[in-house]
Design a protein around this motif. Sequence first.
Motif, mmCIF file in Angstrom:
data_model
loop_
_atom_site.group_PDB
_atom_site.id
_atom_site.type_symbol
_atom_site.label_atom_id
_atom_site.label_comp_id
_atom_site.label_asym_id
_atom_site.label_seq_id
_atom_site.Cartn_x
_atom_site.Cartn_y
_atom_site.Cartn_z
ATOM 1 N N TYR A 73 0.810 -1.216 0.000
ATOM 2 C CA TYR A 73 0.000 0.000 0.000
ATOM 3 C C TYR A 73 0.845 1.268 0.000
ATOM 4 O O TYR A 73 0.361 2.332 -0.399
ATOM 5 C CB TYR A 73 -0.983 -0.044 1.163
ATOM 6 C CG TYR A 73 -1.973 -1.175 0.958
ATOM 7 C CD1 TYR A 73 -2.779 -1.203 -0.178
ATOM 8 C CD2 TYR A 73 -2.061 -2.236 1.846
ATOM 9 C CE1 TYR A 73 -3.654 -2.247 -0.413
ATOM 10 C CE2 TYR A 73 -2.934 -3.289 1.624
ATOM 11 C CZ TYR A 73 -3.722 -3.288 0.492
ATOM 12 O OH TYR A 73 -4.597 -4.330 0.242
ATOM 13 N N HIS A 80 -7.375 1.616 -4.679
ATOM 14 C CA HIS A 80 -8.100 0.436 -5.155
ATOM 15 C C HIS A 80 -8.943 -0.184 -4.050
ATOM 16 O O HIS A 80 -9.940 -0.850 -4.321
ATOM 17 C CB HIS A 80 -7.124 -0.610 -5.697
ATOM 18 C CG HIS A 80 -6.392 -0.170 -6.935
ATOM 19 N ND1 HIS A 80 -6.989 0.616 -7.891
ATOM 20 C CD2 HIS A 80 -5.129 -0.407 -7.370
ATOM 21 C CE1 HIS A 80 -6.117 0.850 -8.866
ATOM 22 N NE2 HIS A 80 -4.988 0.249 -8.576
ATOM 23 N N LEU A 81 -8.536 -0.002 -2.800
ATOM 24 C CA LEU A 81 -9.334 -0.525 -1.689
ATOM 25 C C LEU A 81 -10.698 0.154 -1.628
ATOM 26 O O LEU A 81 -11.672 -0.441 -1.131
ATOM 27 C CB LEU A 81 -8.598 -0.336 -0.368
ATOM 28 C CG LEU A 81 -7.388 -1.246 -0.133
ATOM 29 C CD1 LEU A 81 -6.708 -0.880 1.185
ATOM 30 C CD2 LEU A 81 -7.802 -2.711 -0.122
ATOM 31 N N VAL A 120 -9.964 -8.881 2.167
ATOM 32 C CA VAL A 120 -8.865 -8.625 1.244
ATOM 33 C C VAL A 120 -7.554 -8.412 1.992
ATOM 34 O O VAL A 120 -6.513 -8.996 1.640
ATOM 35 C CB VAL A 120 -9.185 -7.418 0.340
ATOM 36 C CG1 VAL A 120 -7.931 -6.935 -0.386
ATOM 37 C CG2 VAL A 120 -10.253 -7.790 -0.673
ATOM 38 N N THR A 244 -8.025 -5.502 -9.156
ATOM 39 C CA THR A 244 -6.596 -5.489 -8.834
ATOM 40 C C THR A 244 -6.342 -6.084 -7.456
ATOM 41 O O THR A 244 -5.456 -6.930 -7.274
ATOM 42 C CB THR A 244 -6.045 -4.052 -8.883
ATOM 43 O OG1 THR A 244 -6.204 -3.523 -10.200
ATOM 44 C CG2 THR A 244 -4.562 -4.029 -8.517
ATOM 45 N N GLU A 245 -7.110 -5.653 -6.467
ATOM 46 C CA GLU A 245 -6.895 -6.097 -5.094
ATOM 47 C C GLU A 245 -7.241 -7.581 -4.911
ATOM 48 O O GLU A 245 -6.478 -8.339 -4.296
ATOM 49 C CB GLU A 245 -7.729 -5.247 -4.129
ATOM 50 C CG GLU A 245 -7.334 -3.796 -4.075
ATOM 51 C CD GLU A 245 -5.938 -3.591 -3.502
ATOM 52 O OE1 GLU A 245 -5.518 -4.348 -2.615
ATOM 53 O OE2 GLU A 245 -5.254 -2.651 -3.960
ATOM 54 N N ARG A 248 -4.826 -9.959 -6.848
ATOM 55 C CA ARG A 248 -3.519 -10.098 -6.188
ATOM 56 C C ARG A 248 -3.584 -11.171 -5.103
ATOM 57 O O ARG A 248 -2.717 -12.045 -5.020
ATOM 58 C CB ARG A 248 -3.093 -8.763 -5.590
ATOM 59 C CG ARG A 248 -1.752 -8.850 -4.856
ATOM 60 C CD ARG A 248 -1.479 -7.592 -4.041
ATOM 61 N NE ARG A 248 -1.243 -6.435 -4.885
ATOM 62 C CZ ARG A 248 -1.974 -5.325 -4.840
ATOM 63 N NH1 ARG A 248 -2.996 -5.222 -3.991
ATOM 64 N NH2 ARG A 248 -1.692 -4.299 -5.638
#
Length: 262
Positions: A73, A80-81, A120, A244-245, A248
Amino acid sequence: MVLTALRGAIGFLTRIPIGRDEAAWGAFARSPWTFPVVGYLVGGLVAAPLLLASPPASVPSPTAALGFVLAVYAVTGIGHLDGVADLGDAAAVHGDREERRRVLKDSRLGVGGTVALALVVLGLATAALAVVEVAATAGSGGVSLAALGIVVAAEVGAKAATAALVCVGDAPHEGLGSALTDESAPGSALPVIALAAPAALLAWPRVLPGVAALLAALATAALVARWARRRLGGISGDALGATTEIARVAALHAGVIAWTRF
């Protein structure tokens, strides 16, 4: 144009202070192939704290895993979160598309978004811990660089997954999603996949972990795309950020499972 697009990708996808001008943004928006390229850079940067588990530092595995989460982060930001939280709140809504879209625009954090964020971040932390433990075992007392290749492959896969949605998706309304999806066509996904594919070899001599990481990330994109089209009417900026999150996390866990089980 290539360098300008890369500057724009770095500026948009990371907190590195370059590529924030209008020309760089425009070039990046027309160049989804830059997503996986930046993924290699980001993956290498965020994997570095995991090396602290090796001598001479030899910090405890949970501490190294926490360093990884902080690095993710610190390098990519928490923007993105916000997409994860918004999609979590929208998923908890018992209503139609319009009601879910209204919730997406609501800045307040609901139960669905809170649970999504927790899952997440927890998924990222546990995946990092698993990578450290696998890497230490494979490295005979130190951290195996081959095992850390899973981290880079996962980041490349996450970025490629997001880029794939940019190429094949249609935004349900004007905004960040449409600013990206309107500039690309499905054929633009081919260079994205081609540039992401070499990441499968980063865990060499083990190939399956890298392949598993990439496939898990792309599968995540497919699932998010299916849900977003049915529930939201298209691929919004929030859907791209959440992809994205989530991709990953899925890629990291898939890579570790492939390393330990096959």
